[in-house]
Write an enzyme that holds these catalytic residues in place. Structure first.
Site, PDB file in Angstrom:
ATOM      1  CD  GLU A 142      -2.831   1.243   2.390  1.00 30.19           C
ATOM      2  OE1 GLU A 142      -3.937   1.753   2.279  1.00 30.19           O
ATOM      3  OE2 GLU A 142      -2.400   0.802   3.464  1.00 30.19           O
ATOM      4  N   GLY A 277       3.017   0.936  11.412  1.00 30.17           N
ATOM      5  CA  GLY A 277       2.825   0.091  12.573  1.00 30.17           C
ATOM      6  C   GLY A 277       2.368  -1.287  12.133  1.00 30.17           C
ATOM      7  CB  ALA A 278      -0.036  -3.205  11.650  1.00 26.28           C
ATOM      8  CG  MET A 279      -0.397  -3.505   4.804  1.00 24.25           C
ATOM      9  SD  MET A 279      -1.304  -1.984   4.433  1.00 24.25           S
ATOM     10  CE  MET A 279      -2.476  -2.587   3.232  1.00 24.25           C
ATOM     11  CD  GLU A 280      -5.181  -1.771   5.684  1.00 20.28           C
ATOM     12  OE1 GLU A 280      -5.644  -0.930   4.889  1.00 20.28           O
ATOM     13  OE2 GLU A 280      -4.253  -1.518   6.478  1.00 20.28           O
ATOM     14  CG  HIS A 313      -6.399   0.775  12.874  1.00 16.97           C
ATOM     15  ND1 HIS A 313      -6.801   2.088  12.988  1.00 16.97           N
ATOM     16  CD2 HIS A 313      -5.965   0.646  11.589  1.00 16.97           C
ATOM     17  CE1 HIS A 313      -6.608   2.712  11.840  1.00 16.97           C
ATOM     18  NE2 HIS A 313      -6.096   1.847  10.971  1.00 16.97           N
ATOM     19  CD  GLU A 314      -3.523  -2.373  10.738  1.00 16.30           C
ATOM     20  OE1 GLU A 314      -3.892  -2.543   9.556  1.00 16.30           O
ATOM     21  OE2 GLU A 314      -3.080  -1.287  11.158  1.00 16.30           O
ATOM     22  CG  HIS A 317      -8.220  -1.524   7.780  1.00 11.90           C
ATOM     23  ND1 HIS A 317      -8.849  -0.503   7.121  1.00 11.90           N
ATOM     24  CD2 HIS A 317      -7.184  -0.945   8.464  1.00 11.90           C
ATOM     25  CE1 HIS A 317      -8.222   0.645   7.387  1.00 11.90           C
ATOM     26  NE2 HIS A 317      -7.218   0.397   8.199  1.00 11.90           N
ATOM     27  CD  GLU A 336      -5.581   3.540   7.190  1.00 12.47           C
ATOM     28  OE1 GLU A 336      -5.627   3.208   8.395  1.00 12.47           O
ATOM     29  OE2 GLU A 336      -5.199   2.763   6.301  1.00 12.47           O
TER      30      GLU A 336
END
Length: 539
Positions: A142, A277-280, A313-314, A317, A336
């Site tokens: 992304e 921090g992270a990716m969904e 949060h992830e 998504h 987001e």
């Protein structure tokens, strides 16, 4: 997302691919040589061609194309010449004759470099407790870096099914979006071929692959979905907290959205080096190590809250973003902002003693600080080039965006809001949307002017100061608004008054009238409105 300084792009070129050929399924094979920092591969893309054409345009960058061809439904091969446009991150396939409309397969062989830039297909390294170094191959796509891994239609509304295979060392772990379908030794026995099942229809930016030395927790179940946390060797003891949060959060979202988790499994993968921090990524969420792993016994409350927020949060998504996806990058803010709102909602339900909405009220002050400046921006703005979307990764997207969604939920009522979200997801699952599709869905379920209200907050910057003054009789109150600026009025006299924003401000009020509590709500749409009571208020 990449922070690389890119070469100048031709402003005359449209940054949207033509819709002449639309992908339906990718069959991707990758062979990373991690120690050498290289990889090779091939992709077989099933496409639907709508109009007769002698060329197909795809995205590709930092790849060496070795061959390309198209195959028709009868198996006839049409060789292609190809030319790379590095500045605009594209490859043009040219055919000697026109390809008629119908179903085709585009087949491309390529190779590339495992970079050290934390985007595309890159290398990440760690040392175990004995000091031995282990190198991983990790993806981050992304917004527009899938094109660094394989030639593709790298825009969010070109959704397709992905079938991935990877040739790796026989001792290595290989993880992708879907479960393993088969695993067998290669001919020389030093490597193995890992084949993954088909994914659901999804966007290229959600493609994930991690290869290397990792170990996993025992699988836990959340409403039928197996969940594992993967860590560098020797760090499994730090995975228990995030695994527990993931299991609780997945069950919460299943109930809230009214749609079962759309993947077959859920891996949470901790890697040493990661851009965010992270990716969904669907089914294979990749985290920076310190955003997933924690020692509960020694961690501060702030550390636990941060990791719980990121995990929730992830996972939010997986539905809002992965299942129903923005059509173009101008909608990135909603992905987001909504995940920010939903992680607060989930954690507040799972850990009410943490009082997360109270602490969210503190963190959103960061957005106020930015939004009071003349140089602020609207939450959503026009994105022409994909990298323009990188400007949305800030406090206005996460904190202000999450705040206005919380404001809407509180004004409409939690259940009306939830029903609108479920309606939106059911209507657009596996598809692509615009921001206004969400407002329309919530408006339909709440019977309130949601689109008009939210447009006033989303498409203009800043925020209002709201003032309430009691009229002499005590039965009515005058509510007024004006936009807040840090800069004094005399220093912003160059701004035309008619360009200063007004907002549709939802107001909820409570009063004590003759010993009884009176509650109500009004929508402040212009400069002022009045609240009328039957009798003077004691307070």
């Amino acid at each position: 997302m990449s922070t690389e300084i890119r070469s100048h792009q031709d402003e005359s070129v449209s940054h949207r691919l033509p819709r002449t050929a639309v992908p339906k399924r990718y069959q991707i094979h990758l062979a990373p040589e991690i120690e050498k920092g290289l990889f090779s591969g091939n992709v077989d893309i099933a496409v639907a061609i709508s109009t007769e054409t002698d060329e197909i345009l795809l995205n590709a960058v930092e790849l060496i194309i070795e061959s390309a061809q198209a195959v028709d439904i009868n198996g006839r091969v049409h060789k292609a010449s190809f030319s790379l446009d590095a500045d605009n991150e594209r490859v043009m396939l040219k055919f000697g004759k026109h390809l008629p409309p119908g179903d085709w397969k585009v087949q491309i062989d390529f190779r590339g470099t495992l970079n050290d830039k934390l985007h595309g297909f890159y290398r990440s390294a760690y040392k175990d407790d004995n000091g031995k170094e282990h190198v991983l191959a990790v993806t981050q796509c992304e917004p527009t870096d899938a094109r660094r891994i394989f030639p593709c239609f790298d825009e969010p509304d070109f959704k397709a099914v992905f079938h991935t295979s990877v040739l790796v060392d026989k001792a290595a772990v290989a993880l992708s979006n879907s479960p393993v379908e088969s695993e067998k030794p290669d001919e020389d026995k030093s490597k193995k071929l890992v084949v993954f099942k088909d994914t659901m229809t999804m966007s290229t930016y959600l493609f994930a692959l991690v290869v290397g030395d990792l170990e996993a927790t025992e699988s836990v179940d959340a409403d039928g979905t197996p969940i594992r946390v993967w860590t560098p060797l020797g760090k499994l003891r730090l995975a228990a907290f995030s695994e527990q949060i993931a299991r609780e959060a997945l069950s919460f979202f299943n109930r809230y959205y009214g749609i079962s988790y759309p993947g077959e499994k859920l891996d949470l993968v901790a890697v040493p080096d990661f851009m965010f921090g992270a990716m969904e990524n669907l089914g294979c969420v990749i985290f920076r190590e310190n955003a997933l792993l924690v020692d509960q016994k020694s961690a501060s409350q702030q550390e636990l809250e941060r990791i719980a927020d990121i995990v929730a949060h992830e996972l939010a998504h997986m539905w809002f973003g992965d299942l129903a996806t923005m059509r173009w990058w101008n909608g990135l803010w909603l992905n987001e902002a909504f995940a920010t709102f939903m992680n607060m909602l989930a954690i507040n339900e799972m850990r009410p003693e943490w009082k997360r909405w109270d602490t969210f009220g503190v963190s959103r002050g960061q957005a106020f600080a930015t939004d009071g400046l003349l140089s602020t921006r609207p939450i959503e703005f026009n994105v022409r080039k994909p990298e323009d979307a990188e400007g949305m990764f800030d406090v206005l997207t996460y904190e202000k965006g999450g705040s206005v969604l919380r404001m809407l939920e509180q004004y409409l009522g939690a259940e009306h809001f939830r029903l609108g979200i479920a309606h939106y997801l059911n209507s657009h699952q596996y598809g692509n949307t615009e921001t206004t599709d969400l407002w329309d869905a919530i408006e339909e379920k709440s019977d309130q002017p949601v689109r008009q209200m939210m447009d006033s907050w989303i498409f203009q910057g800043g925020y209002p100061v709201v003032h309430a003054s009691r009229e002499e009789s005590g039965k009515s109150w005058l509510i007024t608004q004006h936009r807040f600026f840090y800069l004094p009025e005399e220093k912003r006299s160059h701004i035309r008054q008619d360009s200063v924003s007004h907002y549709h401000v939802p107001i909820m009020y409570k009063a004590l009238v003759r010993g009884k509590i009176v509650e109500g709500r009004v929508l402040l749409q212009g400069n002022s409105t009045e609240i009328e009571l039957e009798h003077p208020a004691d307070w």
